[in-house]
Design a protein around this motif. Structure first.
Motif, PDB file in Angstrom:
ATOM      1  N   VAL A 130      -3.746   3.320  -8.053  1.00 58.94           N
ATOM      2  CA  VAL A 130      -2.290   3.418  -7.902  1.00 58.94           C
ATOM      3  C   VAL A 130      -1.662   2.024  -7.910  1.00 58.94           C
ATOM      4  O   VAL A 130      -0.679   1.777  -8.616  1.00 58.94           O
ATOM      5  CB  VAL A 130      -1.907   4.188  -6.615  1.00 58.94           C
ATOM      6  CG1 VAL A 130      -0.437   4.046  -6.298  1.00 58.94           C
ATOM      7  CG2 VAL A 130      -2.287   5.650  -6.736  1.00 58.94           C
ATOM      8  N   LEU A 131      -2.245   1.105  -7.141  1.00 57.62           N
ATOM      9  CA  LEU A 131      -1.709  -0.264  -7.098  1.00 57.62           C
ATOM     10  C   LEU A 131      -1.808  -0.953  -8.454  1.00 57.62           C
ATOM     11  O   LEU A 131      -0.878  -1.637  -8.886  1.00 57.62           O
ATOM     12  CB  LEU A 131      -2.437  -1.084  -6.035  1.00 57.62           C
ATOM     13  CG  LEU A 131      -2.141  -0.732  -4.587  1.00 57.62           C
ATOM     14  CD1 LEU A 131      -3.012  -1.566  -3.649  1.00 57.62           C
ATOM     15  CD2 LEU A 131      -0.673  -0.923  -4.264  1.00 57.62           C
TER      16      LEU A 131
ATOM     17  N   LEU B 162      -3.621   9.323  -8.012  1.00 56.00           N
ATOM     18  CA  LEU B 162      -2.933   9.202  -6.730  1.00 56.00           C
ATOM     19  C   LEU B 162      -3.851   9.245  -5.521  1.00 56.00           C
ATOM     20  O   LEU B 162      -3.477   8.792  -4.452  1.00 56.00           O
ATOM     21  CB  LEU B 162      -1.838  10.271  -6.608  1.00 56.00           C
ATOM     22  CG  LEU B 162      -0.676  10.112  -7.591  1.00 56.00           C
ATOM     23  CD1 LEU B 162       0.349  11.220  -7.382  1.00 56.00           C
ATOM     24  CD2 LEU B 162      -0.022   8.739  -7.478  1.00 56.00           C
ATOM     25  N   LYS B 163      -5.055   9.752  -5.657  1.00 59.97           N
ATOM     26  CA  LYS B 163      -5.994   9.779  -4.534  1.00 59.97           C
ATOM     27  C   LYS B 163      -6.795   8.485  -4.420  1.00 59.97           C
ATOM     28  O   LYS B 163      -7.597   8.329  -3.510  1.00 59.97           O
ATOM     29  CB  LYS B 163      -6.950  10.965  -4.671  1.00 59.97           C
ATOM     30  CG  LYS B 163      -6.261  12.291  -4.505  1.00 59.97           C
ATOM     31  CD  LYS B 163      -7.242  13.422  -4.594  1.00 59.97           C
ATOM     32  CE  LYS B 163      -6.508  14.743  -4.415  1.00 59.97           C
ATOM     33  NZ  LYS B 163      -7.399  15.882  -4.510  1.00 59.97           N
ATOM     34  N   LYS B 164      -6.578   7.568  -5.355  1.00 57.99           N
ATOM     35  CA  LYS B 164      -7.303   6.299  -5.361  1.00 57.99           C
ATOM     36  C   LYS B 164      -6.299   5.167  -5.216  1.00 57.99           C
ATOM     37  O   LYS B 164      -5.616   4.797  -6.160  1.00 57.99           O
ATOM     38  CB  LYS B 164      -8.082   6.132  -6.671  1.00 57.99           C
ATOM     39  CG  LYS B 164      -9.049   7.244  -6.966  1.00 57.99           C
ATOM     40  CD  LYS B 164     -10.217   7.202  -6.022  1.00 57.99           C
ATOM     41  CE  LYS B 164     -11.188   8.314  -6.355  1.00 57.99           C
ATOM     42  NZ  LYS B 164     -12.440   8.171  -5.651  1.00 57.99           N
ATOM     43  N   TRP B 165      -6.189   4.603  -4.031  1.00 57.50           N
ATOM     44  CA  TRP B 165      -5.168   3.591  -3.757  1.00 57.50           C
ATOM     45  C   TRP B 165      -5.259   2.394  -4.697  1.00 57.50           C
ATOM     46  O   TRP B 165      -4.241   1.844  -5.109  1.00 57.50           O
ATOM     47  CB  TRP B 165      -5.234   3.143  -2.293  1.00 57.50           C
ATOM     48  CG  TRP B 165      -6.495   2.416  -1.932  1.00 57.50           C
ATOM     49  CD1 TRP B 165      -7.645   2.959  -1.449  1.00 57.50           C
ATOM     50  CD2 TRP B 165      -6.736   1.018  -2.067  1.00 57.50           C
ATOM     51  NE1 TRP B 165      -8.590   1.982  -1.270  1.00 57.50           N
ATOM     52  CE2 TRP B 165      -8.060   0.772  -1.641  1.00 57.50           C
ATOM     53  CE3 TRP B 165      -5.977  -0.054  -2.496  1.00 57.50           C
ATOM     54  CZ2 TRP B 165      -8.636  -0.483  -1.631  1.00 57.50           C
ATOM     55  CZ3 TRP B 165      -6.553  -1.327  -2.494  1.00 57.50           C
ATOM     56  CH2 TRP B 165      -7.861  -1.519  -2.056  1.00 57.50           C
TER      57      TRP B 165
ATOM     58  N   TRP C 125     -14.040   3.642  -5.863  1.00 55.18           N
ATOM     59  CA  TRP C 125     -12.674   3.116  -5.804  1.00 55.18           C
ATOM     60  C   TRP C 125     -11.930   3.291  -7.121  1.00 55.18           C
ATOM     61  O   TRP C 125     -10.714   3.257  -7.161  1.00 55.18           O
ATOM     62  CB  TRP C 125     -12.686   1.632  -5.468  1.00 55.18           C
ATOM     63  CG  TRP C 125     -13.090   1.299  -4.061  1.00 55.18           C
ATOM     64  CD1 TRP C 125     -13.739   2.100  -3.166  1.00 55.18           C
ATOM     65  CD2 TRP C 125     -12.873   0.057  -3.405  1.00 55.18           C
ATOM     66  NE1 TRP C 125     -13.954   1.426  -2.010  1.00 55.18           N
ATOM     67  CE2 TRP C 125     -13.427   0.168  -2.117  1.00 55.18           C
ATOM     68  CE3 TRP C 125     -12.290  -1.135  -3.788  1.00 55.18           C
ATOM     69  CZ2 TRP C 125     -13.400  -0.863  -1.204  1.00 55.18           C
ATOM     70  CZ3 TRP C 125     -12.260  -2.171  -2.876  1.00 55.18           C
ATOM     71  CH2 TRP C 125     -12.809  -2.032  -1.598  1.00 55.18           C
TER      72      TRP C 125
ATOM     73  N   THR D 176       3.993   5.624 -12.264  1.00 57.92           N
ATOM     74  CA  THR D 176       2.775   5.757 -11.468  1.00 57.92           C
ATOM     75  C   THR D 176       2.567   7.201 -11.051  1.00 57.92           C
ATOM     76  O   THR D 176       1.448   7.724 -11.133  1.00 57.92           O
ATOM     77  CB  THR D 176       2.846   4.833 -10.231  1.00 57.92           C
ATOM     78  OG1 THR D 176       3.054   3.487 -10.679  1.00 57.92           O
ATOM     79  CG2 THR D 176       1.577   4.911  -9.412  1.00 57.92           C
TER      80      THR D 176
END
Length: 187
Positions: free
Chosen positions: A143-144, A137-140, A78, A130
Motif C-alpha cells: 500500500v505504501l 490493501l492487506k499488505k501495508w 510482506w 491505491t
C-alpha cells in the motif's frame, strides 16, 4: 489454494478478460469525467518534450529497481499479492505483456491523473488509485509503495502539464514487472 489439488477459481485467461473489461470501464469513466470537466482534448497530451519522456523512463526504471530490492531483501509475506500478477503474466507472450502494460498505463493515468487529479489533487487521486488496487490493501508495504508511486505520477503530471511522463513511467513499471514475472525473476 495452490497445491491442494483444487482447481484455481481464477486462471490467466479469466484474469486477462477481467483486466480488459476493467480497463474499458476505466477509460469510459475517464472520458465521461473529462467531458463533464470540459477538458477532453489535446491539452492532456501536451508535448512533454524529450526531457519529460526521459523523466518518465527514469522514474519507471527506478521504481522497478527499488521493487527488486524490496523483493530480494524483505520477507515474501510482506510483498505477496496473492499470486494474481503471477497467474496473469507467467505464461503470457511478451507482446501481450506490452499490450496489457500499455492499456493499464493509458487507462489508469487518463482517469487518475487526467480526470480525478483535477478535482481531488495529487493526494486525493493517489488515495483512490491505491484503493482500486484492493488486493494490496492487506499488505501495508505494498500500500505504501503504491501510494508513493502514485504521488510521484501525480507530481510528474502537475510538473509537466501532460499525462505523457506518468503514462511512460506506468508503462515501464508494468511492462518490466510483467517480464520479470514471465521469466521467473519475481512473483
Amino acid at each position: 489454494m495452490e497445491g491442494n489439488g483444487d482447481k484455481q477459481p481464477w486462471d490467466g485467461r479469466l484474469l486477462l478478460l477481467n483486466l480488459c473489461l476493467t480497463q474499458v470501464l476505466v477509460v469510459l469513466l475517464a472520458v465521461g469525467l473529462l467531458l463533464v470537466q470540459g477538458r477532453l482534448g489535446v491539452g492532456l497530451w501536451t508535448p512533454a518534450g524529450v526531457k519529460m519522456w526521459v523523466l518518465g523512463l527514469f522514474i519507471g526504471l527506478t521504481v522497478v529497481g527499488l521493487d527488486g530490492l524490496v523483493y530480494r531483501f524483505l520477507p515474501r509475506s510482506w510483498t505477496d499479492d496473492g499470486g494474481l500478477n503471477r497467474m496473469l503474466f507467467e505464461h503470457m507472450p511478451v507482446g501481450w505483456i506490452a499490450i496489457v502494460a500499455l492499456s493499464a498505463a493509458l487507462a489508469e493515468e487518463l482517469l487518475f491523473r487526467g480526470a480525478l487529479q483535477y478535482w481531488l489533487g495529487i493526494v486525493g487521486s493517489s488515495l483512490l488509485f491505491t484503493l482500486i488496487h484492493f488486493r494490496y490493501l492487506k499488505k501495508w508495504l505494498l500500500v505504501l509503495m503504491l501510494f508513493g508511486i502514485s504521488l510521484v505520477f501525480g507530481w510528474m503530471t502537475d510538473f509537466s502539464g501532460s499525462l505523457v511522463p506518468a503514462m511512460c513511467a506506468h508503462f515501464v513499471i508494468d511492462f518490466l514487472m510483467g517480464l520479470l514475472i514471465r521469466y521467473g525473476k519475481v512473483g
